[in-house]
Design a protein around this motif. Structure first.
Motif, PDB file in Angstrom:
ATOM      1  N   VAL A  82      10.873   6.603  -1.915  1.00 32.16           N
ATOM      2  CA  VAL A  82       9.604   6.744  -2.623  1.00 32.16           C
ATOM      3  C   VAL A  82       9.185   8.209  -2.524  1.00 32.16           C
ATOM      4  CG1 VAL A  82       7.192   6.019  -2.768  1.00 32.16           C
ATOM      5  CG2 VAL A  82       8.940   4.378  -2.074  1.00 32.16           C
ATOM      6  N   ASP A  83       9.154   8.879  -3.661  1.00 36.23           N
ATOM      7  CA  ASP A  83       8.840  10.304  -3.709  1.00 36.23           C
ATOM      8  C   ASP A  83       7.424  10.500  -4.260  1.00 36.23           C
ATOM      9  OD1 ASP A  83       8.705  13.024  -4.001  1.00 36.23           O
ATOM     10  OD2 ASP A  83      10.241  13.173  -5.552  1.00 36.23           O
ATOM     11  N   PRO A  84       6.470  10.958  -3.419  1.00 35.54           N
ATOM     12  CA  PRO A  84       5.090  11.122  -3.868  1.00 35.54           C
ATOM     13  C   PRO A  84       4.774  12.508  -4.432  1.00 35.54           C
ATOM     14  CG  PRO A  84       5.178  11.447  -1.517  1.00 35.54           C
ATOM     15  CD  PRO A  84       6.613  11.220  -1.969  1.00 35.54           C
ATOM     16  N   GLU A 103      -2.555  11.777  -6.774  1.00 35.05           N
ATOM     17  CA  GLU A 103      -2.596  10.670  -5.829  1.00 35.05           C
ATOM     18  C   GLU A 103      -2.204   9.361  -6.507  1.00 35.05           C
ATOM     19  OE1 GLU A 103      -6.454  10.560  -4.108  1.00 35.05           O
ATOM     20  OE2 GLU A 103      -6.160  12.364  -2.902  1.00 35.05           O
ATOM     21  N   HIS A 104      -1.595   8.471  -5.711  1.00 35.99           N
ATOM     22  CA  HIS A 104      -1.192   7.136  -6.173  1.00 35.99           C
ATOM     23  C   HIS A 104      -0.173   7.194  -7.311  1.00 35.99           C
ATOM     24  CE1 HIS A 104      -4.441   5.845  -3.635  1.00 35.99           C
ATOM     25  NE2 HIS A 104      -5.333   6.460  -4.390  1.00 35.99           N
ATOM     26  N   VAL A 106       4.023   7.968  -7.825  1.00 37.17           N
ATOM     27  CA  VAL A 106       5.280   8.139  -7.095  1.00 37.17           C
ATOM     28  C   VAL A 106       6.466   8.012  -8.037  1.00 37.17           C
ATOM     29  CG1 VAL A 106       4.383   7.279  -4.892  1.00 37.17           C
ATOM     30  CG2 VAL A 106       5.372   5.664  -6.544  1.00 37.17           C
ATOM     31  N   CYS A 180       7.940   9.672 -12.701  1.00 37.19           N
ATOM     32  CA  CYS A 180       6.698   9.481 -11.963  1.00 37.19           C
ATOM     33  C   CYS A 180       5.812   8.469 -12.688  1.00 37.19           C
ATOM     34  CB  CYS A 180       5.949  10.804 -11.823  1.00 37.19           C
ATOM     35  SG  CYS A 180       6.755  11.999 -10.721  1.00 37.19           S
ATOM     36  N   THR A 189       0.687  -1.106   0.520  1.00 38.67           N
ATOM     37  CA  THR A 189       1.150   0.198   0.991  1.00 38.67           C
ATOM     38  C   THR A 189       1.323   0.178   2.507  1.00 38.67           C
ATOM     39  OG1 THR A 189      -1.142   0.983   1.136  1.00 38.67           O
ATOM     40  CG2 THR A 189       0.048   1.459  -0.901  1.00 38.67           C
ATOM     41  N   SER A 192       2.028   5.234   5.662  1.00 36.99           N
ATOM     42  CA  SER A 192       2.108   6.523   4.978  1.00 36.99           C
ATOM     43  C   SER A 192       1.261   6.548   3.706  1.00 36.99           C
ATOM     44  CB  SER A 192       3.561   6.843   4.617  1.00 36.99           C
ATOM     45  OG  SER A 192       4.061   5.892   3.690  1.00 36.99           O
ATOM     46  N   GLU A 194       2.199   5.042   1.031  1.00 36.58           N
ATOM     47  CA  GLU A 194       3.111   4.849  -0.093  1.00 36.58           C
ATOM     48  C   GLU A 194       3.425   3.363  -0.267  1.00 36.58           C
ATOM     49  OE1 GLU A 194       6.470   7.195   0.904  1.00 36.58           O
ATOM     50  OE2 GLU A 194       5.389   9.099   0.862  1.00 36.58           O
TER      51      GLU A 194
END
Length: 207
Positions: A82-84, A103-104, A106, A180, A189, A192, A194
């Motif tokens: 999971v890449d934020p 934000e929110h 990913v 994304c 979540t 983290s 995520e």
């Protein structure tokens, strides 16, 4: 003499027209970039995204045509990622050296490492995968050929990317990544912050 002046005048007009068209093309390109960079991210359920990516890696694995594949015992880098680090939409933000992150939002990934695949066999399998999936509407988006190849394809009807590449120790990686996307507020979540996602079934298992 008059004919020379007339020819020179037409040449100047032609050059001016070319310059104006080039300037117009640049302006349109800039406007298009600004409009696209300001678009909000789509909302997508991360679990549904992962299921889609798992179908992609399975299709890629089957198209490789390597019999009796097994996963590498090295588990690092395998499974879900999971890449934020998705930049906040906006033209000016995109120009910054370190853009602000949204934000929110990913990018989901899934990777698997096949074991005991010799370099020559890996390249032949990648070509076989490419040719097979192209018949199903997949398209090649990047290709570096040879024993140290890197092949990326895009499945039909999706903005996802699927890649295969060799690794030292006679290993072959299959990976898939989404674009994304914003996850819904009700998404579970972890600590983290995520999304928590289940471990998908490896493509080496029967399905």
């Amino acid at each position: 003499m008059a004919q020379q002046r007339s020819s020179h005048g037409r040449w100047k007009i032609t050059m001016l027209a070319i310059a104006l068209l080039a300037s117009l093309g640049v302006t349109i390109a800039v406007i298009s970039f600004v409009v696209h960079s300001d678009r909000p991210y789509p909302t997508e359920d991360p679990t549904a995204t992962l299921r889609r990516l798992n179908r992609h890696t399975r299709a890629a694995h089957d198209a490789l045509g390597i019999p009796n594949t097994q996963l590498s015992t090295t588990t690092h880098g395998q499974g879900v990622s999971v890449d934020p680090t998705c930049p906040r939409p906006g033209f000016l933000n995109g120009l910054r050296d370190s853009p602000d992150l949204e934000e929110h939002v990913v990018r989901i990934g899934e990777s698997w490492m096949l074991a005991n695949v010799k370099p020559g066999e890996a390249w032949s399998a990648a070509q076989r995968m490419r040719d097979t999936l192209k018949k199903s509407g997949w398209r090649v988006t990047f290709s570096a050929e040879g024993l140290n190849f890197f092949l990326t394809m895009q499945p039909p009807g999706a903005n996802d990317s699927v890649s295969v590449s060799p690794y030292p120790g006679d290993r072959l990686e299959i990976s898939a990544h989404s674009q994304c996307a914003r996850y819904p507020d009700a998404t579970p979540t972890g600590l983290s912050g995520e999304p928590e996602l289940p471990r998908p079934t490896p493509p080496t298992q029967e399905h």
